[in-house]
Design a protein around this motif. Structure first.
Motif, PDB file in Angstrom:
ATOM      1  N   PRO A   1       0.942  -1.045   0.429  1.00 40.39           N
ATOM      2  CA  PRO A   1       0.048   0.224  -0.351  1.00 40.39           C
ATOM      3  C   PRO A   1       0.676   1.198   0.431  1.00 40.39           C
ATOM      4  N   ARG A   2       1.899   1.456   0.546  1.00 35.06           N
ATOM      5  CA  ARG A   2       2.904   2.540   0.726  1.00 35.06           C
ATOM      6  C   ARG A   2       3.615   2.653  -1.202  1.00 35.06           C
ATOM      7  N   VAL A   3       3.202   1.535  -1.399  1.00 34.98           N
ATOM      8  CA  VAL A   3       4.653   1.766  -2.984  1.00 34.98           C
ATOM      9  C   VAL A   3       3.702   1.690  -3.918  1.00 34.98           C
ATOM     10  N   VAL A   4       2.473   1.391  -3.535  1.00 33.02           N
ATOM     11  CA  VAL A   4       1.646   1.089  -5.020  1.00 33.02           C
ATOM     12  C   VAL A   4       1.380   2.773  -5.890  1.00 33.02           C
ATOM     13  N   PRO A   5       0.683   3.142  -5.120  1.00 31.90           N
ATOM     14  CA  PRO A   5       0.647   5.191  -5.167  1.00 31.90           C
ATOM     15  C   PRO A   5       1.752   5.464  -6.481  1.00 31.90           C
ATOM     16  N   PHE A   6       2.914   5.533  -5.376  1.00 28.26           N
ATOM     17  CA  PHE A   6       3.853   6.219  -6.146  1.00 28.26           C
ATOM     18  C   PHE A   6       4.313   5.233  -7.493  1.00 28.26           C
ATOM     19  N   ILE A   7       3.852   4.260  -7.613  1.00 29.24           N
ATOM     20  CA  ILE A   7       3.919   4.166  -9.828  1.00 29.24           C
ATOM     21  C   ILE A   7       2.655   4.537 -10.075  1.00 29.24           C
ATOM     22  N   LEU A   8       1.716   4.375  -9.533  1.00 30.92           N
ATOM     23  CA  LEU A   8       0.236   4.458  -9.968  1.00 30.92           C
ATOM     24  C   LEU A   8       0.168   6.092 -11.043  1.00 30.92           C
ATOM     25  N   VAL A   9       0.920   7.143  -9.898  1.00 39.33           N
ATOM     26  CA  VAL A   9       1.171   8.245 -10.572  1.00 39.33           C
ATOM     27  C   VAL A   9       1.817   8.387 -11.590  1.00 39.33           C
TER      28      VAL A   9
ATOM     29  N   LYS B   1      -2.321   9.994 -15.301  1.00 40.40           N
ATOM     30  CA  LYS B   1      -2.737  11.191 -14.081  1.00 40.40           C
ATOM     31  C   LYS B   1      -4.007  11.321 -13.369  1.00 40.40           C
ATOM     32  N   LEU B   2      -4.007  11.437 -12.124  1.00 45.27           N
ATOM     33  CA  LEU B   2      -4.948  11.936 -11.251  1.00 45.27           C
ATOM     34  C   LEU B   2      -6.049  12.866 -11.601  1.00 45.27           C
ATOM     35  N   PRO B   3      -7.191  12.625 -11.957  1.00 36.39           N
ATOM     36  CA  PRO B   3      -8.037  13.962 -12.209  1.00 36.39           C
ATOM     37  C   PRO B   3      -8.078  15.434 -10.998  1.00 36.39           C
ATOM     38  N   ASP B   4      -8.407  15.787 -12.017  1.00 36.77           N
ATOM     39  CA  ASP B   4      -7.715  17.214 -10.809  1.00 36.77           C
ATOM     40  C   ASP B   4      -9.621  17.101  -9.729  1.00 36.77           C
ATOM     41  N   VAL B   5     -10.236  16.593 -10.028  1.00 38.07           N
ATOM     42  CA  VAL B   5     -11.246  16.026  -8.723  1.00 38.07           C
ATOM     43  C   VAL B   5     -10.945  15.275  -7.559  1.00 38.07           C
ATOM     44  N   VAL B   6      -9.852  14.251  -8.189  1.00 45.33           N
ATOM     45  CA  VAL B   6      -9.424  13.197  -7.498  1.00 45.33           C
ATOM     46  C   VAL B   6      -8.213  14.329  -6.185  1.00 45.33           C
ATOM     47  N   LEU B   7      -7.105  15.119  -7.287  1.00 48.19           N
ATOM     48  CA  LEU B   7      -6.180  16.369  -6.596  1.00 48.19           C
ATOM     49  C   LEU B   7      -6.623  16.844  -5.476  1.00 48.19           C
TER      50      LEU B   7
ATOM     51  N   MET C   1      -1.004  20.204  -9.350  1.00 44.76           N
ATOM     52  CA  MET C   1      -0.868  20.674  -8.412  1.00 44.76           C
ATOM     53  C   MET C   1       0.640  20.414  -8.436  1.00 44.76           C
ATOM     54  N   SER C   2       1.377  19.468  -8.249  1.00 48.65           N
ATOM     55  CA  SER C   2       3.274  19.562  -8.429  1.00 48.65           C
ATOM     56  C   SER C   2       3.887  20.533  -9.589  1.00 48.65           C
ATOM     57  N   THR C   3       2.756  21.175 -10.244  1.00 51.51           N
ATOM     58  CA  THR C   3       4.095  22.143 -11.766  1.00 51.51           C
ATOM     59  C   THR C   3       3.152  23.226 -10.788  1.00 51.51           C
ATOM     60  N   HIS C   4       2.365  23.334 -10.074  1.00 50.58           N
ATOM     61  CA  HIS C   4       1.947  25.119  -9.449  1.00 50.58           C
ATOM     62  C   HIS C   4       3.501  25.086  -8.385  1.00 50.58           C
ATOM     63  N   LEU C   5       4.185  25.968  -9.036  1.00 48.86           N
ATOM     64  CA  LEU C   5       5.639  25.998  -8.394  1.00 48.86           C
ATOM     65  C   LEU C   5       5.391  27.638  -7.446  1.00 48.86           C
ATOM     66  N   ASN C   6       6.016  27.750  -6.400  1.00 48.19           N
ATOM     67  CA  ASN C   6       5.089  29.220  -6.132  1.00 48.19           C
ATOM     68  C   ASN C   6       6.508  29.804  -5.359  1.00 48.19           C
ATOM     69  N   PHE C   7       6.786  31.868  -6.263  1.00 48.92           N
ATOM     70  CA  PHE C   7       8.306  31.802  -5.665  1.00 48.92           C
ATOM     71  C   PHE C   7       8.374  32.681  -4.896  1.00 48.92           C
ATOM     72  N   ARG C   8       6.691  32.921  -3.997  1.00 49.79           N
ATOM     73  CA  ARG C   8       6.317  33.856  -3.641  1.00 49.79           C
ATOM     74  C   ARG C   8       7.091  34.688  -2.274  1.00 49.79           C
ATOM     75  N   ASN C   9       8.288  33.728  -1.608  1.00 48.37           N
ATOM     76  CA  ASN C   9       8.937  34.491  -0.205  1.00 48.37           C
ATOM     77  C   ASN C   9       9.686  33.256  -0.100  1.00 48.37           C
ATOM     78  N   ALA C  10      11.096  33.982  -0.011  1.00 54.92           N
ATOM     79  CA  ALA C  10      12.975  33.030   0.251  1.00 54.92           C
ATOM     80  C   ALA C  10      12.307  31.375   1.403  1.00 54.92           C
ATOM     81  N   THR C  11      11.054  30.899   1.573  1.00 51.35           N
ATOM     82  CA  THR C  11      11.040  30.282   2.825  1.00 51.35           C
ATOM     83  C   THR C  11      11.317  28.833   1.404  1.00 51.35           C
ATOM     84  N   ILE C  12      10.899  29.253   0.300  1.00 47.27           N
ATOM     85  CA  ILE C  12      11.721  28.069  -0.481  1.00 47.27           C
ATOM     86  C   ILE C  12      13.222  27.166  -0.167  1.00 47.27           C
ATOM     87  N   THR C  13      13.600  26.086   0.155  1.00 50.09           N
ATOM     88  CA  THR C  13      14.866  25.874   0.601  1.00 50.09           C
ATOM     89  C   THR C  13      14.742  25.200  -0.579  1.00 50.09           C
TER      90      THR C  13
END
Lengths: 107, 241
Positions: A21-29, A33-39, B1-13
């Motif tokens: 269960p820990r690893v499957v999501p890392f391979i799945l995603v 491409k997860l739909p917006d509602v899931v995100l 989500m992961s592509t939405h980078l936020n460079f707004r402030n200096a807290t990004i390490t």
């Protein structure tokens, strides 16, 4: 420092069911491409799961009813206060543990 | 989500292993106290130090390891022990699903590594990082994960060795370290969400308390946590503006 083959097999069985269960999501995603509602749904998971874990420790299931775990509930209050006040993980944990140690000393 | 980078402030390490190790340090008291407590309890459940070591290396999950000991001592059939372990740790599926989208740019092998070492605590630290900086780095994850993993193995094993001498760890309040850590991680996650969203979240937490209370009448704690999380997250999406 001993063990038996059956015990090792048992641990391996448990290892597999905790690993999958820990690893499957890392391979799945990677491939899906997860739909917006899931995100959006996933964005709620951290707060939900963390609050569920905290709240679960404040309740205690008795034989016929669910009651408060009073000791945990009392220790929870200063812990929450320090967490909100300091926003510090280590200070919160230290205050929580000390509060609980003091409570256990008296009750 | 992961592509939405936020460079707004200096807290990004920058993505550094050392920073990951540093960010893990506040959680270590939790790992050490729970790990040592586990080692002590496992010893009293007649597990050998080698068995305690193997459990912490291969299963690497606090609550599941405690329940393992309980069931093993009670003489439960292996199938029951394995299925219970699976259910207790199923929440990691949700946690992995939450963290994984931020790390897709890394190789499959590294992603398997990230997943293998995911725990409640590293999840909490990682989502707090995402909340603050809108991104996660692989080296940072490795630093966080490996520090937590090695500390856990060492703590459990030392607890197993100390087992015969250490008085009940509960007396020292150490069992509460875990709850305190979740409280802090929850507050840290809520501290950056903004006012209107905060109210929404607080309502959801109130709902969580009620739902969890009701579910605990029917279900063991770990299942109640899982189901309540699924329900409340869904309600969160449906009711958001």
């Amino acid at each position: 420092m001993t063990t038996s083959l059956t015990f090792i097999l048992l641990i391996l069985g448990c290892a597999i069911v905790t690993w999958v269960p820990r690893v499957v999501p890392f391979i799945l995603v990677r491939s899906v491409k997860l739909p917006d509602v899931v995100l959006r749904w996933l964005a709620y998971i951290p707060v939900c799961i963390l609050s569920a874990l905290v709240l679960e420790s404040l309740f205690e299931a008795e034989e016929n009813f669910v009651a408060f775990d009073w000791l945990n509930l009392i220790a929870f209050m200063p812990t929450l206060f320090v967490a909100v006040w300091t926003k510090s993980l280590s200070k919160t944990v230290i205050v929580g543990v000390i509060t609980m140690a003091i409570l256990r000393f008296f009750f | 989500m992961s592509t939405h980078l936020n460079f707004r402030n200096a807290t990004i390490t920058t993505d550094s292993l050392v920073q990951g190790i540093k960010d893990c340090i506040p959680t270590l008291l939790g790992y050490i106290s729970i790990g040592v407590a586990f080692g002590v309890i496992a010893t009293t459940s007649n597990l050998s130090v080698l068995e305690i070591f193997l459990l912490s290396v291969l299963v690497y999950a606090g609550s599941a390891q405690f329940i393992f000991c309980g069931l093993y001592m009670a003489g439960a059939p292996f199938s029951v022990i394995i299925i219970t372990t699976f259910i207790v740790n199923l929440r990691h599926f949700l946690m992995a699903l939450t963290v994984a989208p931020h790390l897709t740019r890394y190789s499959p092998l590294r992603n398997i590594g990230f997943g293998t070492l995911l725990t409640d605590e590293t999840f909490g630290v990682a989502v707090t990082k995402v909340m603050k900086e809108k991104q996660l780095g692989g080296n940072w994850m490795d630093g966080l994960n490996l520090t937590a993993y090695l500390t856990w193995i060492a703590s459990c094993t030392i607890g197993g060795i100390l087992g015969k001498w250490l008085p009940n760890a509960e007396n020292w309040g150490l069992d509460f370290a875990l709850t305190a850590m979740f409280v802090a991680l929850l507050v840290l996650n809520l501290s950056d969400v903004g006012k209107s969203k905060l109210i929404h979240y607080l309502k959801l937490i109130a709902l969580m308390a009620i739902l969890l209370y009701v579910l605990l009448y029917f279900l063991p704690g770990h299942l109640a946590v899982l189901i309540a999380t699924l329900l409340v997250a869904t309600i969160g999406v449906v009711t958001e503006k």
